[in-house]
Scaffold this motif. Sequence first.
Motif, PDB file in Angstrom:
ATOM      1  N   PRO A  64       0.248  -0.536   5.268  1.00 50.40           N
ATOM      2  CA  PRO A  64      -0.077  -0.516   3.831  1.00 50.40           C
ATOM      3  C   PRO A  64      -0.155   0.914   3.309  1.00 50.40           C
ATOM      4  O   PRO A  64      -0.549   1.834   4.018  1.00 50.40           O
TER       5      PRO A  64
ATOM      6  N   SER B  90      -3.145 -10.498  -3.201  1.00 50.69           N
ATOM      7  CA  SER B  90      -2.602 -10.236  -1.861  1.00 50.69           C
ATOM      8  C   SER B  90      -2.455  -8.748  -1.585  1.00 50.69           C
ATOM      9  O   SER B  90      -1.771  -8.356  -0.634  1.00 50.69           O
ATOM     10  N   ASN B  91      -3.035  -7.924  -2.449  1.00 49.60           N
ATOM     11  CA  ASN B  91      -2.966  -6.463  -2.309  1.00 49.60           C
ATOM     12  C   ASN B  91      -1.530  -5.960  -2.407  1.00 49.60           C
ATOM     13  O   ASN B  91      -1.161  -4.973  -1.760  1.00 49.60           O
ATOM     14  N   GLU B  92      -0.736  -6.636  -3.224  1.00 48.29           N
ATOM     15  CA  GLU B  92       0.621  -6.174  -3.495  1.00 48.29           C
ATOM     16  C   GLU B  92       0.655  -5.518  -4.868  1.00 48.29           C
ATOM     17  O   GLU B  92       0.082  -6.044  -5.827  1.00 48.29           O
TER      18      GLU B  92
ATOM     19  N   GLN C 192       2.524  -4.398  -8.202  1.00 47.69           N
ATOM     20  CA  GLN C 192       3.663  -4.762  -9.035  1.00 47.69           C
ATOM     21  C   GLN C 192       3.699  -3.869 -10.258  1.00 47.69           C
ATOM     22  O   GLN C 192       2.666  -3.588 -10.866  1.00 47.69           O
TER      23      GLN C 192
ATOM     24  N   GLY D  69       6.132  -4.453  -5.179  1.00 40.41           N
ATOM     25  CA  GLY D  69       5.967  -5.352  -4.045  1.00 40.41           C
ATOM     26  C   GLY D  69       5.344  -4.709  -2.835  1.00 40.41           C
ATOM     27  O   GLY D  69       5.083  -5.393  -1.837  1.00 40.41           O
ATOM     28  N   ALA D  70       5.066  -3.415  -2.867  1.00 37.50           N
ATOM     29  CA  ALA D  70       4.480  -2.732  -1.724  1.00 37.50           C
ATOM     30  C   ALA D  70       3.048  -3.199  -1.505  1.00 37.50           C
ATOM     31  O   ALA D  70       2.301  -3.464  -2.456  1.00 37.50           O
ATOM     32  N   THR D  71       2.677  -3.305  -0.232  1.00 39.54           N
ATOM     33  CA  THR D  71       1.298  -3.657   0.116  1.00 39.54           C
ATOM     34  C   THR D  71       0.449  -2.394   0.108  1.00 39.54           C
ATOM     35  O   THR D  71       0.863  -1.345   0.614  1.00 39.54           O
TER      36      THR D  71
END
Length: 385
Positions: free
Chosen positions: A46, A331-333, A335, A372-374
């Motif tokens: 992450p 979800s900790n994404e 955007q 979209g990155a965590t």
Amino acid sequence: MTRQRKTQSAIAIALVLIAAGGVTFWSASRKADAETPPSKPPAPAPTLVTTVKASDESVPIYLTGVGTVQANATVTVKVRVDGELQKVGFAEGQDVKAGQVLAEIDPRSFQAQLGQVVAARAKDQAQLDNAKRDLVRYTDLIKQDATTQQTLDTQRALVAQLEAALKNDDAQIEYAKVQLGYTTIISPLSGRTGARLVDPGNIVHATDTTGLVVINQIDPIATTFTLPEDALQQVNKAIQGGKSLKVVAYARDGGDKLATGTLSLVNNQIDTTTGTVSLKGTFPNPAHALWPGQYVNVSLVLGERSHAITLPSAAVQRGNAGTYVYVVNASNEAQLQKVKVAQIQDGKAIIDQGVQAGQRVVLDGQYKLKPGATIAEADKPAASH
């Protein structure tokens, strides 16, 4: 020759067998690789960022400009009669009150003039009293036909003349008192004195242009500032109905708040050379935080915006498509979310569209992100003590 051929044949056979073995080994390896399932690549770590939640709060709406502090009132104290300056009752740079004695001019000649006109009035009063008694006698004599009508009329005219002279004497006395009063110079307003311009012992004149001292009223004090002409309609709309608008003065270097006052003037014309309109704010200044000639940043508060969605201005990014932020979901994404910024002030961005109160938004580390990155929350630095 035959033996040489046998040797060559043996070598050729050995090479063929080696090649066949290599092919067999390669085929077996390929088959084994095909039968082994491929391993999954490791998931990326992450991205460490700092996030903040969008707030719902009431924020002031204001316009900013650069202003200059000036005295609320300025008076050059001058003498109104000629004479010797005998005494100065103030110190340079001293705060003085309205009505305080600032200086005294030699009053003796003016006291003598007052005495003269008072004596002249007493003389005219005595003559008037005597003329009135004669008028009473002549009035009785005319009834007895013991005097002429002309004598009676003459006496009446003398009484009227002396009454007029008495009124003139009263005016002369009042004038002499005013002139004598001018020998004591008092402060016309409360303020701070500047440098003393004339020392005691000098002869001063009513025609002198320099005066004795300049007094600036610095509590309250005023600040003039300018705004673009496009802001004039906003200001006029905000002051409709006699509403008083708040004005805040800040230091130019560090942005510290110096004073809070009210708008006292919107100039009645726009400066066509600069395209700006001049305004004035009046500030209480008991601690003398503002000083004439000082440059300040000025905020004119037009009103308040309720339930505004706010973010730290650092959270808002700008790109080819406009302004945007990175919103973090459950979800900790992260955007990318386009936003419409209404205004940025005091390090806060007021968001009109794109973000709701309570949503997590990336505050620091956006340059490391892709949609979209965590993400993971970075450790915040410990507060220093």
